[in-house]
Scaffold this motif. Structure first.
Motif, short mmCIF file in Angstrom:
data_model
loop_
_atom_site.label_atom_id
_atom_site.label_comp_id
_atom_site.label_asym_id
_atom_site.label_seq_id
_atom_site.Cartn_x
_atom_site.Cartn_y
_atom_site.Cartn_z
N HIS A 270 -4.49 61.78 -49.73
CA HIS A 270 -3.56 60.85 -49.09
C HIS A 270 -2.22 60.84 -49.82
CE1 HIS A 270 -7.37 59.17 -47.44
NE2 HIS A 270 -6.62 59.00 -46.37
N ARG A 271 -2.23 60.92 -51.16
CA ARG A 271 -0.98 60.97 -51.91
C ARG A 271 -0.18 62.22 -51.57
NH1 ARG A 271 -4.43 59.15 -56.06
NH2 ARG A 271 -4.45 61.22 -57.07
N PHE A 272 -0.90 63.34 -51.41
CA PHE A 272 -0.21 64.58 -51.04
C PHE A 272 0.29 64.52 -49.61
CE2 PHE A 272 -0.48 68.75 -48.96
CZ PHE A 272 0.47 69.45 -49.70
N ARG A 273 -0.57 64.05 -48.71
CA ARG A 273 -0.23 64.06 -47.27
C ARG A 273 0.89 63.10 -46.94
NH1 ARG A 273 1.49 63.80 -43.12
NH2 ARG A 273 0.59 63.96 -41.03
N HIS A 274 0.90 61.92 -47.53
CA HIS A 274 1.84 60.89 -47.12
C HIS A 274 3.02 60.71 -48.07
CE1 HIS A 274 -0.80 59.66 -43.88
NE2 HIS A 274 -1.82 59.63 -44.73
N VAL A 275 2.97 61.31 -49.27
CA VAL A 275 4.07 61.16 -50.21
C VAL A 275 4.66 62.52 -50.58
CG1 VAL A 275 4.77 60.30 -52.47
CG2 VAL A 275 3.09 59.04 -51.14
N THR A 276 3.85 63.37 -51.21
CA THR A 276 4.37 64.64 -51.72
C THR A 276 4.91 65.54 -50.61
OG1 THR A 276 2.79 64.54 -53.55
CG2 THR A 276 3.85 66.66 -53.11
N LEU A 277 4.11 65.71 -49.55
CA LEU A 277 4.50 66.64 -48.49
C LEU A 277 5.80 66.24 -47.79
CD1 LEU A 277 3.65 69.21 -47.05
CD2 LEU A 277 2.33 67.82 -45.45
N PRO A 278 5.94 64.99 -47.33
CA PRO A 278 7.20 64.65 -46.65
C PRO A 278 8.39 64.51 -47.60
CG PRO A 278 5.74 62.74 -46.73
CD PRO A 278 4.94 63.90 -47.22
N LEU A 279 8.17 63.96 -48.80
CA LEU A 279 9.30 63.70 -49.69
C LEU A 279 9.73 64.94 -50.49
CD1 LEU A 279 8.55 60.10 -51.01
CD2 LEU A 279 9.90 60.85 -49.04
N SER A 280 8.95 66.01 -50.45
CA SER A 280 9.39 67.26 -51.07
C SER A 280 10.02 68.19 -50.04
CB SER A 280 8.21 67.97 -51.75
OG SER A 280 7.22 68.33 -50.80
#
Length: 316
Positions: free
Chosen positions: A224-234
């Protein structure tokens, strides 16, 4: 009363402008004076840009309209472009160029993001691993091409020998029309994924930790951290990797020429290798016209791509 207030406001504004000028700050709007010194600071960069880019570009456009040698040139109009576009293997070269650019840029995005996430985690030796991942970027492309040409040799190469130990029959990776271009593309990815990883590391590190903490408070997992934070904000990092890798793929030449020379036959030719073959044959005007066409193709593909990708930018 209104006139008096207006006069007082104007006097206060004038005092503010005077104070800004005395403190060395530029005055705002109406009271601002544009000095000449900022433009002088642009002069060195402008001179370098003019000499290294603009002048050669204009000369290339001119010489593409001529049949030239080192000491002479004859104006032939659009004949060079017509001859270049009638090249028998140009269609294959254009198709290979697009496939190569898409494959290499796509793999660099996927692998670069994966390595970026891994190397920003709590690994004990992540500093060393970052150096290892980035090391291939520093190696000469020609040296990489020669090395992998030896490793991919049929029967005697390390790759086929390793596959033989596992009971798998090897093949002529660079001599087979179905695998030559893909083999070179994978070597390109191996060499360039380190730069993509560094870009992703910078993008991921710049994401505020509060976003990750909010997901953790809500009970979110690592996915969830990757899907909802890392992926869109990178996304800014993804944007940079896609554009840089795609441009590099469209202009690729050195690895192709070092490993396959466009072979077998013309099956791994790209536009750049076709241009070089014309130059080798002494058709300098024809090869210059090919360079101009490559410039137009890259511009026509990259400008819309940057526009579409730029609309998805995320502002933190």
């Amino acid at each position: 009363m209104t006139v008096k207030v207006a006069k007082q406001a104007k006097q206060a504004a004038d005092r503010q402008v005077t104070g800004e000028q005395a403190a060395g700050r530029p005055a705002s709007r109406g009271g601002r004076r544009h000095g000449s010194y900022p433009y002088a600071l642009y002069a060195p960069a402008a001179a370098v840009y003019l000499v290294i880019f603009l002048v050669p570009t204009v000369m290339a456009f001119y010489f593409s309209l001529t049949r030239w040698t080192l000491f002479d040139s004859t104006f032939v109009g659009l004949d060079n472009f017509r001859d270049f576009l009638s090249e028998q293997n140009l269609r294959i070269g254009f198709q290979n160029t697009i496939v190569y650019a898409v494959v290499t840029s796509g793999l660099k995005v996927v692998l670069g993001m994966g390595l970026g996430v891994l190397l920003t985690g709590s690994l004990r030796s992540r500093g060393f691993l970052r150096s290892v991942v980035f090391f291939p970027v520093l190696v000469s492309t020609v040296a990489v091409g020669i090395t992998f040409s030896m490793l991919l040799k049929p029967d005697t190469g390390l790759v086929d020998r390793t596959l033989g130990l596992a009971g798998i029959d090897g093949r002529d990776w660079l001599g087979d029309a179905t695998t030559a271009l893909l083999s070179v593309a994978l070597v390109d990815v191996w060499k360039g994924v380190g730069l993509a990883t560094v870009i992703y590391i910078a993008g991921i590190v710049s994401i505020p930790r509060s976003y990750y903490e909010a997901v953790m408070v809500d009970g979110g997992s690592a996915w969830h951290r990757f899907r909802h934070v890392t992926l869109p904000l990178s996304w800014p990092a993804t944007y940079s990797v896609i554009v840089l890798s795609f441009i590099g793929g469209l202009r690729t030449f050195d690895l192709i020429w070092t490993m396959t020379r466009g072979g077998p036959g013309f099956t791994s030719d790209t536009i750049a290798s076709i241009i070089y073959k014309q130059y080798q044959a002494g058709f300098y005007g024809l090869s210059t016209a090919g360079n101009v066409l490559l410039f137009i193709v890259v511009t026509a593909l990259v400008v819309p791509l940057t526009y579409v990708l730029g609309k998805r930018q995320v502002v933190l």
